[in-house]
Design an enzyme around this catalytic site. Sequence first.
Site, PDB file in Angstrom:
ATOM      1  N   ASP A 171     -38.368 145.798 -28.832  1.00 33.16           N
ATOM      2  CA  ASP A 171     -37.580 146.827 -28.467  1.00 33.16           C
ATOM      3  C   ASP A 171     -36.695 146.451 -27.332  1.00 33.16           C
ATOM      4  O   ASP A 171     -35.902 147.237 -27.052  1.00 33.16           O
ATOM      5  CB  ASP A 171     -38.452 148.052 -27.958  1.00 33.16           C
ATOM      6  CG  ASP A 171     -39.262 148.252 -26.825  1.00 33.16           C
ATOM      7  OD1 ASP A 171     -39.339 147.140 -26.413  1.00 33.16           O
ATOM      8  OD2 ASP A 171     -40.103 149.106 -26.761  1.00 33.16           O
ATOM      9  N   SER A 172     -36.868 145.265 -26.558  1.00 36.04           N
ATOM     10  CA  SER A 172     -36.221 144.649 -25.687  1.00 36.04           C
ATOM     11  C   SER A 172     -34.523 144.275 -26.226  1.00 36.04           C
ATOM     12  O   SER A 172     -33.812 144.095 -25.685  1.00 36.04           O
ATOM     13  CB  SER A 172     -36.761 143.504 -25.037  1.00 36.04           C
ATOM     14  OG  SER A 172     -37.329 142.378 -26.175  1.00 36.04           O
TER      15      SER A 172
ATOM     16  N   ASP B  87     -41.917 145.650 -32.789  1.00 34.01           N
ATOM     17  CA  ASP B  87     -42.335 146.450 -31.530  1.00 34.01           C
ATOM     18  C   ASP B  87     -42.007 147.967 -32.332  1.00 34.01           C
ATOM     19  O   ASP B  87     -41.041 148.111 -32.780  1.00 34.01           O
ATOM     20  CB  ASP B  87     -41.419 146.187 -30.582  1.00 34.01           C
ATOM     21  CG  ASP B  87     -41.994 146.175 -29.055  1.00 34.01           C
ATOM     22  OD1 ASP B  87     -43.273 146.487 -29.031  1.00 34.01           O
ATOM     23  OD2 ASP B  87     -41.504 145.561 -28.125  1.00 34.01           O
TER      24      ASP B  87
ATOM     25  N   LYS C 128     -46.418 146.321 -32.521  1.00 37.87           N
ATOM     26  CA  LYS C 128     -47.046 146.338 -31.268  1.00 37.87           C
ATOM     27  C   LYS C 128     -46.725 147.689 -30.715  1.00 37.87           C
ATOM     28  O   LYS C 128     -45.510 148.341 -31.025  1.00 37.87           O
ATOM     29  CB  LYS C 128     -46.150 145.283 -30.184  1.00 37.87           C
ATOM     30  CG  LYS C 128     -46.647 145.174 -28.963  1.00 37.87           C
ATOM     31  CD  LYS C 128     -46.127 144.273 -28.019  1.00 37.87           C
ATOM     32  CE  LYS C 128     -44.693 144.552 -27.518  1.00 37.87           C
ATOM     33  NZ  LYS C 128     -44.705 145.805 -26.780  1.00 37.87           N
TER      34      LYS C 128
ATOM     35  N   GLU D 100     -48.303 143.309 -18.717  1.00 37.41           N
ATOM     36  CA  GLU D 100     -46.969 142.998 -18.087  1.00 37.41           C
ATOM     37  C   GLU D 100     -47.093 143.671 -16.707  1.00 37.41           C
ATOM     38  O   GLU D 100     -47.434 144.765 -16.588  1.00 37.41           O
ATOM     39  CB  GLU D 100     -45.734 143.878 -19.016  1.00 37.41           C
ATOM     40  CG  GLU D 100     -44.535 143.621 -18.349  1.00 37.41           C
ATOM     41  CD  GLU D 100     -43.229 144.178 -19.193  1.00 37.41           C
ATOM     42  OE1 GLU D 100     -42.154 143.978 -18.590  1.00 37.41           O
ATOM     43  OE2 GLU D 100     -43.527 144.610 -20.451  1.00 37.41           O
TER      44      GLU D 100
END
Length: 292
Positions: free
Chosen positions: A71-72, A110, A140, A208
């Site tokens: 989703d980045s 994602d 994910k 993260e």
Amino acid sequence: MLGRMSDPAAVEQPNPYGSERPTAAPVRRVRIPHLQAMKADGRRWAMLTAYDMYSAQIFDEAGIPALLVGDSAGNNVYGYETTVPVTVDELLPLVRAVSTNTKRALVVADLPFGSYGGSLEQGFHTAVRFMKEGLAHAVKLEGGQAMAPLVELLTTAGIPVMAHVGFTPQSEHQLGGYRVQGRGDAADALVDEARALESAGAFAIVLEMVPAPVAARVTEVLSIPTIGIGAGPGTDAQVLVWSDFAGLRAGKAPRFVKKYADLRSTLTEAAKAYAADVESGAFPAPEHSFEE
């Protein structure tokens, strides 16, 4: 190596993923058991994001065993300030582009913010869309123990799940911005979250912005691979956003990013050279033109 094929007659060939040890004929696609076998053997591996055909092909040919269509893309493709605005419909074409242009890498999609946290039914249908329409090999999702029931539902239904704890970008506003997670008394809770997700069936877990000793502790207690980003060297794998590692980003990069190229400067110079050639008449030259 990525593990031995069951066929004892398989011809020994060099491993396409960089090991010097011989292995059986290369697998056509990296599967979850290969990643698990690498953890068992103590062999680290790399994951990168990819959002398009060319990045997917290049990283696949380079031997990156897992690609994340993150989703980045919200920050790195669509230009949003955070990952929160990106939608399922915006990500699905990117996932399909990566999946259809790789031969070996495991492609993980994602699940974006708001597409799975409302109910088990919502999460299931979103994950199914990424598997059927996006042709992903796994999905994910972010979150700790609260996500365990959804992880269990998806894995029971045959949808592999990669989990994500520590700093979770989709919760940036709730967490108060980009902050390291799992420090001090919160370390035990982070370990418990990771264990719960493993018990629910997650095949790997992203850590993260977690203190390196805590990430190493999680890696030691879990039997599934851990994937670090800003979590130190003690995880089983590492992931970076490809536009960060390749130097496309302008301005200061996060502390945990190592820049392996400077593509922004390369493309800037190429664009300037092209513009200059057009203005001077040097392009197109006779070899770039057609005769009658």
